[in-house]
Design a protein around this motif. Structure first.
Motif, mmCIF file in Angstrom:
data_model
loop_
_atom_site.group_PDB
_atom_site.id
_atom_site.type_symbol
_atom_site.label_atom_id
_atom_site.label_comp_id
_atom_site.label_asym_id
_atom_site.label_seq_id
_atom_site.Cartn_x
_atom_site.Cartn_y
_atom_site.Cartn_z
ATOM 1 N N MET A 103 0.823 -1.204 0.000
ATOM 2 C CA MET A 103 0.000 0.000 0.000
ATOM 3 C C MET A 103 0.860 1.259 0.000
ATOM 4 S SD MET A 103 -3.352 -0.844 2.302
ATOM 5 C CE MET A 103 -2.472 -1.289 3.782
ATOM 6 N N SER A 104 2.005 1.207 0.668
ATOM 7 C CA SER A 104 2.927 2.340 0.628
ATOM 8 C C SER A 104 3.400 2.588 -0.799
ATOM 9 C CB SER A 104 4.132 2.085 1.546
ATOM 10 O OG SER A 104 3.743 2.064 2.902
ATOM 11 N N GLY A 105 3.651 1.497 -1.535
ATOM 12 C CA GLY A 105 4.042 1.640 -2.938
ATOM 13 C C GLY A 105 2.938 2.259 -3.771
ATOM 14 N N ILE A 106 1.697 1.859 -3.524
ATOM 15 C CA ILE A 106 0.556 2.436 -4.235
ATOM 16 C C ILE A 106 0.446 3.927 -3.939
ATOM 17 C CG2 ILE A 106 -1.960 2.415 -4.417
ATOM 18 C CD1 ILE A 106 -1.851 -0.590 -3.839
ATOM 19 N N ASP A 107 0.608 4.292 -2.675
ATOM 20 C CA ASP A 107 0.534 5.699 -2.287
ATOM 21 C C ASP A 107 1.650 6.518 -2.942
ATOM 22 O OD1 ASP A 107 -1.711 5.423 -0.626
ATOM 23 O OD2 ASP A 107 -0.479 4.707 1.028
ATOM 24 N N TYR A 108 2.824 5.916 -3.055
ATOM 25 C CA TYR A 108 3.939 6.628 -3.680
ATOM 26 C C TYR A 108 3.631 6.932 -5.144
ATOM 27 C CZ TYR A 108 8.752 7.767 -4.986
ATOM 28 O OH TYR A 108 9.877 8.408 -5.441
ATOM 29 N N LEU A 109 3.067 5.960 -5.835
ATOM 30 C CA LEU A 109 2.726 6.160 -7.253
ATOM 31 C C LEU A 109 1.573 7.147 -7.419
ATOM 32 C CD1 LEU A 109 2.943 2.446 -8.487
ATOM 33 C CD2 LEU A 109 4.648 4.261 -8.771
ATOM 34 N N ALA A 110 0.745 7.275 -6.390
ATOM 35 C CA ALA A 110 -0.428 8.148 -6.484
ATOM 36 C C ALA A 110 -0.143 9.589 -6.097
ATOM 37 C CB ALA A 110 -1.550 7.593 -5.606
ATOM 38 N N VAL A 111 1.080 9.904 -5.684
ATOM 39 C CA VAL A 111 1.398 11.259 -5.224
ATOM 40 C C VAL A 111 1.058 12.328 -6.262
ATOM 41 C CG1 VAL A 111 3.289 12.824 -4.618
ATOM 42 C CG2 VAL A 111 3.098 10.600 -3.496
ATOM 43 N N SER A 137 9.767 11.567 -0.324
ATOM 44 C CA SER A 137 10.795 11.068 0.603
ATOM 45 C C SER A 137 10.176 10.530 1.888
ATOM 46 C CB SER A 137 11.794 12.182 0.935
ATOM 47 O OG SER A 137 11.130 13.289 1.525
ATOM 48 N N ALA A 138 9.026 11.089 2.284
ATOM 49 C CA ALA A 138 8.402 10.666 3.535
ATOM 50 C C ALA A 138 7.762 9.285 3.414
ATOM 51 C CB ALA A 138 7.349 11.691 3.966
ATOM 52 N N ILE A 139 7.226 8.941 2.251
ATOM 53 C CA ILE A 139 6.579 7.628 2.085
ATOM 54 C C ILE A 139 7.587 6.488 2.205
ATOM 55 C CG2 ILE A 139 5.312 6.146 0.473
ATOM 56 C CD1 ILE A 139 3.854 8.649 -0.498
ATOM 57 N N PRO A 140 8.739 6.539 1.498
ATOM 58 C CA PRO A 140 9.738 5.473 1.705
ATOM 59 C C PRO A 140 10.245 5.420 3.150
ATOM 60 C CG PRO A 140 10.217 6.688 -0.312
ATOM 61 C CD PRO A 140 9.142 7.442 0.398
ATOM 62 N N ALA A 141 10.395 6.589 3.785
ATOM 63 C CA ALA A 141 10.854 6.607 5.174
ATOM 64 C C ALA A 141 9.842 5.926 6.097
ATOM 65 C CB ALA A 141 11.096 8.046 5.625
ATOM 66 N N GLU A 142 8.555 6.138 5.822
ATOM 67 C CA GLU A 142 7.515 5.512 6.631
ATOM 68 C C GLU A 142 7.516 3.998 6.436
ATOM 69 O OE1 GLU A 142 5.543 5.943 9.643
ATOM 70 O OE2 GLU A 142 5.566 7.873 8.604
ATOM 71 N N GLY A 367 0.093 7.377 2.680
ATOM 72 C CA GLY A 367 1.435 6.800 2.628
ATOM 73 C C GLY A 367 2.410 7.418 3.600
ATOM 74 N N TYR A 368 2.053 8.558 4.169
ATOM 75 C CA TYR A 368 2.929 9.197 5.153
ATOM 76 C C TYR A 368 2.066 10.082 6.052
ATOM 77 C CZ TYR A 368 2.752 13.762 2.773
ATOM 78 O OH TYR A 368 2.340 14.960 2.232
ATOM 79 N N GLU A 369 2.694 10.752 6.988
ATOM 80 C CA GLU A 369 2.001 11.545 8.001
ATOM 81 C C GLU A 369 2.238 13.029 7.713
ATOM 82 O OE1 GLU A 369 1.725 11.347 12.904
ATOM 83 O OE2 GLU A 369 3.476 10.580 11.845
ATOM 84 N N PRO A 370 1.358 13.685 6.938
ATOM 85 C CA PRO A 370 1.604 15.090 6.573
ATOM 86 C C PRO A 370 1.686 16.021 7.777
ATOM 87 C CG PRO A 370 -0.130 14.121 5.219
ATOM 88 C CD PRO A 370 0.131 13.174 6.332
ATOM 89 N N TRP A 371 0.884 15.752 8.807
ATOM 90 C CA TRP A 371 0.966 16.452 10.084
ATOM 91 C C TRP A 371 1.292 15.444 11.173
ATOM 92 C CZ3 TRP A 371 -4.471 18.819 8.972
ATOM 93 C CH2 TRP A 371 -4.331 19.948 8.139
ATOM 94 N N VAL A 382 -4.287 7.662 8.520
ATOM 95 C CA VAL A 382 -3.816 8.634 7.529
ATOM 96 C C VAL A 382 -2.755 8.012 6.623
ATOM 97 C CG1 VAL A 382 -2.517 10.785 7.254
ATOM 98 C CG2 VAL A 382 -4.413 10.665 8.878
ATOM 99 N N ILE A 383 -1.913 7.161 7.177
ATOM 100 C CA ILE A 383 -0.825 6.591 6.372
ATOM 101 C C ILE A 383 -1.298 5.434 5.509
ATOM 102 C CG2 ILE A 383 1.414 5.423 6.465
ATOM 103 C CD1 ILE A 383 1.991 6.925 9.037
ATOM 104 N N TRP A 384 -2.055 4.488 6.082
ATOM 105 C CA TRP A 384 -2.424 3.276 5.345
ATOM 106 C C TRP A 384 -3.930 3.070 5.202
ATOM 107 C CZ3 TRP A 384 1.729 2.562 9.017
ATOM 108 C CH2 TRP A 384 2.986 2.440 8.420
ATOM 109 N N GLY A 385 -4.722 4.033 5.599
ATOM 110 C CA GLY A 385 -6.160 3.947 5.378
ATOM 111 C C GLY A 385 -6.857 2.940 6.278
ATOM 112 N N VAL A 386 -8.121 2.703 5.961
ATOM 113 C CA VAL A 386 -8.932 1.779 6.753
ATOM 114 C C VAL A 386 -8.359 0.368 6.690
ATOM 115 C CG1 VAL A 386 -11.217 0.735 6.970
ATOM 116 C CG2 VAL A 386 -11.004 3.174 6.431
ATOM 117 N N ILE A 387 -7.853 -0.014 5.530
ATOM 118 C CA ILE A 387 -7.254 -1.350 5.408
ATOM 119 C C ILE A 387 -6.046 -1.460 6.323
ATOM 120 C CG2 ILE A 387 -6.093 -2.944 3.842
ATOM 121 C CD1 ILE A 387 -7.810 -1.900 1.594
ATOM 122 N N GLY A 388 -5.235 -0.417 6.376
ATOM 123 C CA GLY A 388 -4.063 -0.426 7.252
ATOM 124 C C GLY A 388 -4.436 -0.527 8.723
#
Length: 479
Positions: A103-111, A137-142, A367-371, A382-388
């Protein structure tokens, strides 16, 4: 490969010859476990001088990444050489964590497609919102933080496959060094209170800044995390620390008093829960008459703790800080922007943004924590949604059930205390985001399994009166 299924209780450590490394790869794996445990033990000492979180890669980050590699590599080597998988529940946890990485990979592609939505997070009405982060940079770090944080699950797998590698004696040594590291940070914290060392973190109030003791860490939360697990380890390890009971109670008093002067509210709450839980069990034990002779010691310990906290509050400066801690909490209306000094503002703003978000954000998150969300479950949402959220909950529930099924009643209270601490601390902090919190959390679980297994397998004549008393007290939590 053959999936290993476990009964409610694991076999005795000496019952399986698989505890002894038979190949070069297994010997390397055992050395990797030793290295990982060493890093767990010394990390508090390496954290002295910790910088503000997120401003650079420091020694602590390098240590956690290296430790994660050692843990995961050791488990992979044992699985490969032994042709045996760990418990099925652990495999399900692994699948859940891999799914979150996907899911992090999906979020990265969706930026790029979410650029307008992510721009809404550029508004920061209070400093508590945290610094701006670039999603690329924040999504891979997460994702890396997820892997590093949950890497100690490999130690749990090894505790089931090679129990002799993680004996209570080795873990007691680790715990003793962690406790010693906590003492070092306490000394630094009290030097800050005395004005010898400068503070690194403050209460920002109208017209004044009030320093908050954090030891060698940047933030009091980091100190609080160490204090909580140090107190837990003292109770669980008991005589295995090879310290007199009076010394152990003195350490508990020091850690509790330091938690108070740190002014970190949920640290104080969690410390109170840990101490109350273990001491309440001792009170129940007195009804049986088994531990009646320890009553004077427990009363003396209570006096020491109260005296330590009273002494800490005797300073006018500390009293002023305690007053601020109790009164400067902002509004208690969660709908207000001033709830918990701006946490309400963050939570309300996040709710508004999520209401405007499409289905894919609800499912997979950003995919990451904006705040800085200041709440563990909101952070996961916020990072991985309801599925996460569902996957994370499944991992924690599975972990609890896996360990509880292998514990006698003696170990179930410490297990409940660990999970209660995780939940309580997560109300305004993010323990699942702090790798070292998870390291100590999982090592605590492995320690409970090791103590329980070795106590159950020891011949009765080898247990002696002390072990019988420990069993009667349900867990050996006499400091």
């Amino acid at each position: 490969m053959q999936t290993l299924t476990h009964p409610a209780r694991d076999p005795a450590p000496g019952a399986a010859s698989s505890d002894t490394p038979a190949t070069r790869i297994e010997r390397l794996a055992r050395h990797a476990v030793t290295g990982a445990l060493a890093l767990v033990a010394v990390k508090p000492l390496l954290d002295v001088g910790e910088s503000q979180a997120g401003d650079r890669v420091d020694v602590g980050v390098i240590v956690t990444v290296l430790g994660a590699l050692l843990m995961l590599g050791a488990l992979a080597a044992v699985v490969y050489t032994g042709r045996r998988l760990p418990a099925r529940t652990l495999l399900f946890m692994l699948v859940a964590l891999v799914a979150m990485l996907v899911m992090s990979g999906i979020d990265y592609l969706a930026v790029p497609a979410r650029a307008d939505l992510l721009d809404l997070f550029d508004i920061r009405r209070y400093s508590i919102y945290g610094p701006h982060l670039e999603p690329t940079s924040a999504i891979p770090a997460e994702a890396l933080r997820l892997v590093v944080g949950f890497a100690p699950l490999a130690l749990l797998g090894l505790a089931l496959l090679r129990p002799g590698w993680l004996s209570s004696r080795r873990l007691a040594l680790v715990g003793g060094i962690v406790v010693a590291g906590a003492v070092v940070h306490c000394v630094l914290a009290w030097l800050q209170v005395a004005g010898v060392l400068p503070y690194s973190f403050y209460f920002e109030l109208p017209g004044q800044k009030i320093g908050r003791a954090s030891g060698g860490y940047y933030h009091p939360m980091s100190l609080g995390r160490l204090l909580m697990f140090a107190v837990f380890l003292i109770y669980v390890l008991g005589d295995r620390l090879r310290l007199r009971a009076a010394v152990r109670y003195a350490l508990i008093a020091l850690f509790v008093a330091t938690g108070v002067v740190s002014l970190h509210r949920f640290t104080i709450v969690c410390l109170a829960v840990i101490v109350a839980a273990f001491e309440a069990r001792r009170l129940r034990g007195w009804r049986t008459g088994v531990t009646r002779r320890r009553l004077p010691l427990a009363v003396a310990a209570a006096v020491v703790v109260v005296a330590a906290v009273t002494g800490a509050l005797s300073s006018a400066t500390v009293r002023n800080k305690a007053h601020v801690t109790l009164t400067e909490v902002g509004s208690l209306d969660v709908r207000s922007d001033t709830f918990m000094h701006g946490r309400g503002a963050i939570w309300n703003d996040v709710a508004e943004i999520l209401q405007r978000s499409p289905l894919d954000v609800w499912l997979f998150g950003f995919g990451y924590e904006p705040w800085d969300m200041h709440n563990d479950w909101l952070r996961v949402l916020v990072i991985w949604g309801v599925i996460g959220v569902g996957l994370t909950l499944a991992v924690l529930v599975g972990l609890y059930r896996l360990v509880r099924a292998r514990l006698s009643p003696a170990g179930r209270l410490p297990l409940a205390v660990l999970f209660a601490t995780l939940v309580l601390f997560g109300l305004t902090q993010k323990p699942l985001a702090y790798p070292y919190f998870l390291w100590l959390f999982v090592v605590g679980l492995v320690l409970l399994l090791s103590i329980d297994r070795e106590t159950a397998s020891a011949p009765e004549e080898e247990r002696g009166p002390a072990a019988e008393t420990t069993a009667a007290e349900e867990g050996g939590d006499t400091p």
